[in-house]
Motif scaffolding. Structure first.
Motif, mmCIF file in Angstrom:
data_model
loop_
_atom_site.group_PDB
_atom_site.id
_atom_site.type_symbol
_atom_site.label_atom_id
_atom_site.label_comp_id
_atom_site.label_asym_id
_atom_site.label_seq_id
_atom_site.Cartn_x
_atom_site.Cartn_y
_atom_site.Cartn_z
ATOM 1 N N VAL A 235 -5.738 7.301 -8.616
ATOM 2 C CA VAL A 235 -4.632 7.638 -9.511
ATOM 3 C C VAL A 235 -3.361 7.081 -8.901
ATOM 4 C CG1 VAL A 235 -3.143 9.663 -9.685
ATOM 5 C CG2 VAL A 235 -5.308 9.665 -10.837
ATOM 6 N N ARG A 239 3.591 6.116 -9.853
ATOM 7 C CA ARG A 239 4.132 5.910 -11.198
ATOM 8 C C ARG A 239 3.733 6.984 -12.189
ATOM 9 N NH1 ARG A 239 2.795 0.161 -12.120
ATOM 10 N NH2 ARG A 239 2.003 0.952 -14.063
ATOM 11 N N GLU A 240 2.614 7.657 -11.941
ATOM 12 C CA GLU A 240 2.163 8.631 -12.920
ATOM 13 C C GLU A 240 2.639 10.024 -12.548
ATOM 14 O OE1 GLU A 240 0.201 5.830 -15.123
ATOM 15 O OE2 GLU A 240 0.479 7.932 -15.591
ATOM 16 N N VAL A 241 2.764 10.883 -13.556
ATOM 17 C CA VAL A 241 2.998 12.297 -13.253
ATOM 18 C C VAL A 241 1.985 13.184 -13.962
ATOM 19 C CG1 VAL A 241 5.426 12.286 -12.636
ATOM 20 C CG2 VAL A 241 4.780 12.290 -15.023
ATOM 21 N N ASP A 242 1.208 12.612 -14.882
ATOM 22 C CA ASP A 242 0.232 13.424 -15.596
ATOM 23 C C ASP A 242 -1.158 13.040 -15.139
ATOM 24 O OD1 ASP A 242 -0.849 13.824 -19.047
ATOM 25 O OD2 ASP A 242 -1.082 15.092 -17.285
ATOM 26 N N SER A 244 -3.877 14.954 -15.572
ATOM 27 C CA SER A 244 -4.845 15.884 -16.173
ATOM 28 C C SER A 244 -6.176 15.214 -16.511
ATOM 29 C CB SER A 244 -4.257 16.548 -17.413
ATOM 30 O OG SER A 244 -3.620 15.585 -18.222
ATOM 31 N N SER A 245 -6.142 13.986 -17.032
ATOM 32 C CA SER A 245 -7.430 13.405 -17.436
ATOM 33 C C SER A 245 -8.293 13.068 -16.225
ATOM 34 C CB SER A 245 -7.224 12.179 -18.318
ATOM 35 O OG SER A 245 -6.249 11.343 -17.771
ATOM 36 N N GLN A 246 -7.663 12.544 -15.151
ATOM 37 C CA GLN A 246 -8.465 12.224 -13.967
ATOM 38 C C GLN A 246 -8.969 13.490 -13.292
ATOM 39 O OE1 GLN A 246 -5.564 10.917 -14.636
ATOM 40 N NE2 GLN A 246 -5.672 8.706 -14.410
ATOM 41 N N THR A 248 -9.595 16.359 -14.715
ATOM 42 C CA THR A 248 -10.702 16.890 -15.525
ATOM 43 C C THR A 248 -11.988 16.160 -15.210
ATOM 44 O OG1 THR A 248 -9.079 17.206 -17.276
ATOM 45 C CG2 THR A 248 -11.386 17.453 -17.878
ATOM 46 N N THR A 266 4.707 13.896 -5.756
ATOM 47 C CA THR A 266 3.621 13.856 -6.727
ATOM 48 C C THR A 266 2.377 14.567 -6.203
ATOM 49 O OG1 THR A 266 3.602 11.548 -6.066
ATOM 50 C CG2 THR A 266 4.001 12.005 -8.361
ATOM 51 N N LEU A 269 2.699 18.043 -7.271
ATOM 52 C CA LEU A 269 2.359 18.111 -8.685
ATOM 53 C C LEU A 269 0.850 18.102 -8.868
ATOM 54 C CD1 LEU A 269 4.364 18.161 -10.913
ATOM 55 C CD2 LEU A 269 4.133 15.717 -11.166
ATOM 56 N N GLU A 272 -0.644 21.417 -7.991
ATOM 57 C CA GLU A 272 -0.363 22.390 -9.046
ATOM 58 C C GLU A 272 -1.285 22.180 -10.227
ATOM 59 O OE1 GLU A 272 4.007 23.694 -9.766
ATOM 60 O OE2 GLU A 272 3.341 22.427 -11.435
ATOM 61 N N GLN A 273 -1.409 20.930 -10.665
ATOM 62 C CA GLN A 273 -2.236 20.654 -11.841
ATOM 63 C C GLN A 273 -3.702 20.954 -11.549
ATOM 64 O OE1 GLN A 273 -1.349 16.745 -13.394
ATOM 65 N NE2 GLN A 273 0.812 17.213 -13.611
ATOM 66 N N GLN B 7 -10.371 16.692 -22.350
ATOM 67 C CA GLN B 7 -9.681 15.405 -22.364
ATOM 68 C C GLN B 7 -8.924 15.210 -23.673
ATOM 69 O OE1 GLN B 7 -9.369 14.110 -19.651
ATOM 70 N NE2 GLN B 7 -11.191 13.327 -18.660
ATOM 71 N N ASN B 10 -5.781 17.139 -23.424
ATOM 72 C CA ASN B 10 -4.824 16.393 -22.609
ATOM 73 C C ASN B 10 -4.194 15.264 -23.419
ATOM 74 O OD1 ASN B 10 -5.619 17.971 -20.470
ATOM 75 N ND2 ASN B 10 -7.073 16.467 -19.678
ATOM 76 N N PHE B 210 6.001 18.162 -15.189
ATOM 77 C CA PHE B 210 6.000 17.003 -14.300
ATOM 78 C C PHE B 210 7.245 16.975 -13.432
ATOM 79 C CE2 PHE B 210 2.437 16.078 -16.530
ATOM 80 C CZ PHE B 210 2.617 15.679 -17.834
ATOM 81 N N ILE B 211 7.482 15.816 -12.815
ATOM 82 C CA ILE B 211 8.685 15.634 -12.013
ATOM 83 C C ILE B 211 9.636 14.754 -12.813
ATOM 84 C CG2 ILE B 211 9.608 14.630 -9.904
ATOM 85 C CD1 ILE B 211 7.072 15.011 -8.563
ATOM 86 N N ALA B 251 -5.708 9.221 -22.242
ATOM 87 C CA ALA B 251 -6.432 10.355 -21.664
ATOM 88 C C ALA B 251 -7.918 10.045 -21.537
ATOM 89 C CB ALA B 251 -6.227 11.591 -22.515
#
Lengths: 445, 289
Positions: A235, A239-242, A244-246, A248, A266, A269, A272-273, B7, B10, B210-211, B251
């Motif tokens: 991941v 650059r990423e902040v989401d 969730s898909s990885q 999961t 990050t 983050l 937390e996620q 997914q 998401n 997020f940040i 996603a």
């Protein structure tokens, strides 16, 4: 004849005709034009003259350079490194610089921003070379590789002081790796995890050189010690902040422990996620992550649960460290950390090496004299460095902290360059750290 | 099966965020006929304003969201007046350059006023709901629901109110709208304000998860641009459909295939769709003015 002459004189002196005026104006304009055309040349000539002769003679300078991310999402990392070097440079200059073979030298640090972009880093390296930098600092292996391509060119040599734990795979005589090796962390993490009953590992790291090396090193050790890797999903922590898909995807393979980490922000983050998705297992957190930053972002360590991570440098509670922390806070209005202190020590060591080598120009001699700055013990210096390995890595013992249900346990260190118990006992005697130590013999670091 | 549904959840959340931002961008395109590259940065500014209101002024979440939306609306109107209106009727490249200029001013302004480091907004709804094995975070659910509400409200505003129909009129034919007595300049300003406010609300909803950092706008601005092209420039249903589609692709692609190629899927989809439908999913053939 006389009257004609007199009239002519009178006319010339006292009368003005239109043609006279026109001629005068024209001459004046031509003259002004000439000046304007040549003015820039005149000014330039004056400037050059001044620069060559009029400016006072300057004290001799030793230039060091730094290229790293000074702005952008990971600017903190670059700032920490450059602050460390800057602090050392200021301290050296405040003491009047150093004397090499009777000549006084002061230090100058060039800080260039590359925003982690390697093309910019290469340009910065060229710029610093033109300014005759004797050594260059950087914070990432790719930037260091760019430097290593050119640092052994005859007549234009410079030292590369690399702050990265990746394994030394290069054959560059003028590079020193100034942080402990990643493999030491990997050994310690896998030992801790296996001892605590974890067997199924999921890996979520950055898809760069650093992340790949962590993945490969841990994977090898993990499988050797009887564990199994259930998922590897890289991941982009920068650059990423989401995630969730990885997350999961990885959690669907039912790991009981996860190897994660990138820049501290990050990573917080990510933790937390991951916890929000219901994961109850443990974490192995890579050496790039700062526990102090995680604590700040996650408001404590409860969310981290059971984990093993690099210890903050303030696990050393000796007076020289405390003084250093206070001074750094006064000067830079933030807390120092491993980034700042390792580069700080490296800069001071460089100054000592130059002095010991007796030259500020012969880079090979300076490199040979580099080990003369060590060892540094914790009763006099903020951190302990015991020398330089034959491959060019500082002999620094990485320190670790384990968390049990969110509570920090005492920090401890690991020596990786000792070969047997005798050397270990001798090291224990010499060390002034208020910490417990272990030993893991590694090769080729 | 639960993994797939997770997914999808998401993807819905991501898609909703993209949809709201793309909506604003497509509205502005309809009026300006130039893509506003600074739109992502307005999104970023909204997040920072919300952050300051919540941390420095200690406002609760919803008042902070509303206030920053209002502030962004005003900023949007000012930007339209200063950067875009003077270039109306000129070459389109001038407006493009103006947008890039605004982008740089916003990004560096934020870096100067706050710091270049990332910041966190305290999460007002940190709870989780476990729905038959799928973990739904309350904040994420809120994003999806709010996006739906906003989209419905916007549709009603555009289709059912007089003011909304003036926006549509100006988007369809600027001169014709002026001829029937619509104050085209006022409508442009209003549209910009609405678009900026939408971006701000999207940012405020998503930021606690997020940040926030000064460069969070550029990536999103680029994606919003892709979505608007995908859905058809100027088309509102297109922006919504495009946003949701992109969120899903990211996603599902990121989860089942490799996250390293996330952008490849998104832009690859754009290439494929444009090859089949050059005007975008919902775009109509626009005659040259």
């Amino acid at each position: 004849m006389l009257t004609a002459l007199l009239t002519a004189v009178f006319k010339r002196t006292f009368l003005r005709t239109v043609t006279d005026d026109r001629r005068k104006i024209q001459e004046k304009e031509e003259w002004m034009l000439k000046i304007r055309e040549n003015l820039s040349a005149v000014i330039f000539a004056v400037c050059v003259f001044c620069c060559l002769h009029v400016l006072p003679a300057q004290a001799k300078e030793i230039v060091v350079g730094f290229t790293g991310p000074l702005s952008g999402p990971i600017s903190e990392y670059g700032q920490d490194i450059s602050n460390g070097i800057d602090m050392a440079v200021r301290e050296l200059n405040d003491k009047g610089g150093i004397t090499v073979k009777g000549e006084k030298y002061s230090f100058r640090l060039i800080k260039l921003d590359d925003r982690m972009n390697m093309t910019t880093a290469v340009t910065n390296v060229q710029q610093m070379r033109e300014q005759k930098a004797v050594a260059m600092f950087c914070g990432s292996a790719p930037a260091a590789f760019a430097m290593m391509n050119v640092n052994q060119e005859k007549g234009k040599e410079f030292l590369v002081l690399l702050y990265s734990s990746t394994k030394i795979t290069w054959d560059n005589k003028l590079t020193i790796s100034i942080s402990g090796p990643l493999e030491c962390h990997a050994h310690e993490y896998t030992d801790w995890a296996i001892d605590h009953g974890y067997r199924k590992l999921g890996i979520i790291l950055n898809p760069d050189v650093y992340g790949k090396e962590w993945t490969d090193t841990v994977r090898k050790l993990w499988e050797k010690k009887g564990g199994v890797v259930t998922a590897v999903k890289p991941v982009n922590y920068y650059r990423e902040v989401d995630f969730s898909s990885q997350i999961t995807a990885v959690l669907s393979t039912n790991p009981d422990i996860l190897l994660i980490g990138g820049p501290s922000g990050t990573t917080a983050l990510m933790i937390e996620q991951i916890r929000n998705m219901g994961f109850k297992g443990g974490f192995m957190i890579v050496d790039q992550v700062r526990l102090e930053n995680l604590k700040k972002m996650l408001k404590g360590t409860q969310l981290i649960g059971n984990a093993v991570i690099g210890a903050p440098m303030t696990c050393n509670t000796m007076p020289p460290m405390i003084t250093h922390v206070k001074k750094y806070k006064d000067w830079y209005h933030r807390d120092p950390n491993w980034e700042s202190i390792l580069n700080y020590m490296a800069m001071h060591a460089l100054a000592k090496a130059i002095k010991a080598a007796g030259t500020a120009e012969n880079i090979y001699a300076i490199r040979d004299a580099s080990a003369k700055a060590y060892p540094t013990t914790a009763d006099k210096y903020p951190i302990e460095v015991w020398g330089i390995s034959e491959y060019g890595r500082h002999l620094i013992a990485p320190t670790f902290v384990t968390l049990k249900n969110g509570t920090e346990e005492p920090a401890y260190g690991v020596y990786w360059w000792l070969k047997d118990k005798k050397e270990f006992d001798a090291m224990q005697k010499a060390s002034r750290y208020p910490l417990k130590f272990k030993m893991v013999p590694l090769v080729k670091q | 099966m639960t993994v797939l549904l997770q997914q999808i959840f998401n993807g819905l959340m991501l898609g909703s965020t993209y949809a709201i931002v793309a909506l604003g961008l497509t509205l502005v395109y309809g009026i300006l006929h130039v893509p506003n590259f600074a739109h992502g940065h307005l999104y970023m500014l909204g997040a920072y304003l919300c952050f300051t209101l919540m941390t420095v002024c200690a406002l609760p979440f919803w008042p902070a969201v509303i206030l920053s939306a209002l502030a962004l609306a005003v900023i949007g109107i000012v930007i339209e007046r200063l950067a875009f209106r003077p270039l109306n009727g000129g070459a389109e490249i001038n407006s493009l350059l103006a947008a890039i200029g605004v982008m740089m001013i916003l990004e560096n302004g934020v870096i100067a006023l706050w710091s270049p480091e990332g910041q966190r907004i305290p999460n007002p709804y940190p709870g989780m709901i476990d729905f038959q094995g799928i973990i739904l975070s309350q904040q994420r659910l809120l994003v999806i629901v709010s996006a739906l509400v906003l989209i419905v409200l916007l549709q009603m505003f555009i289709k059912k109110t007089l003011l909304g129909s003036t926006i549509e009129a100006v988007a369809q034919d600027r001169e014709g709208a002026a001829l029937v007595g619509i104050n085209v300049n006022r409508v442009s300003a209003l549209t910009f304000g609405i678009a900026a406010a939408l971006a701000s609300v999207a940012a405020c909803l998503v930021s606690p998860i997020f940040i926030i950092s000064p460069d969070m706008g550029s990536a999103l601005g680029m994606k919003a641009f892709v979505i608007v092209i995908l859905g058809g420039l100027g088309s509102i249903p297109g922006a919504i459909a495009g946003g949701l589609l992109l969120g899903m692709i990211e996603a599902l692609g990121g989860g089942y295939l490799s996250a390293a190629y996330k952008d490849v899927y998104a832009f690859g989809a754009m290439v494929v769709i444009l090859a089949v439908k050059p005007m975008g999913l919902f775009g109509r053939e626009v005659s040259e003015r």
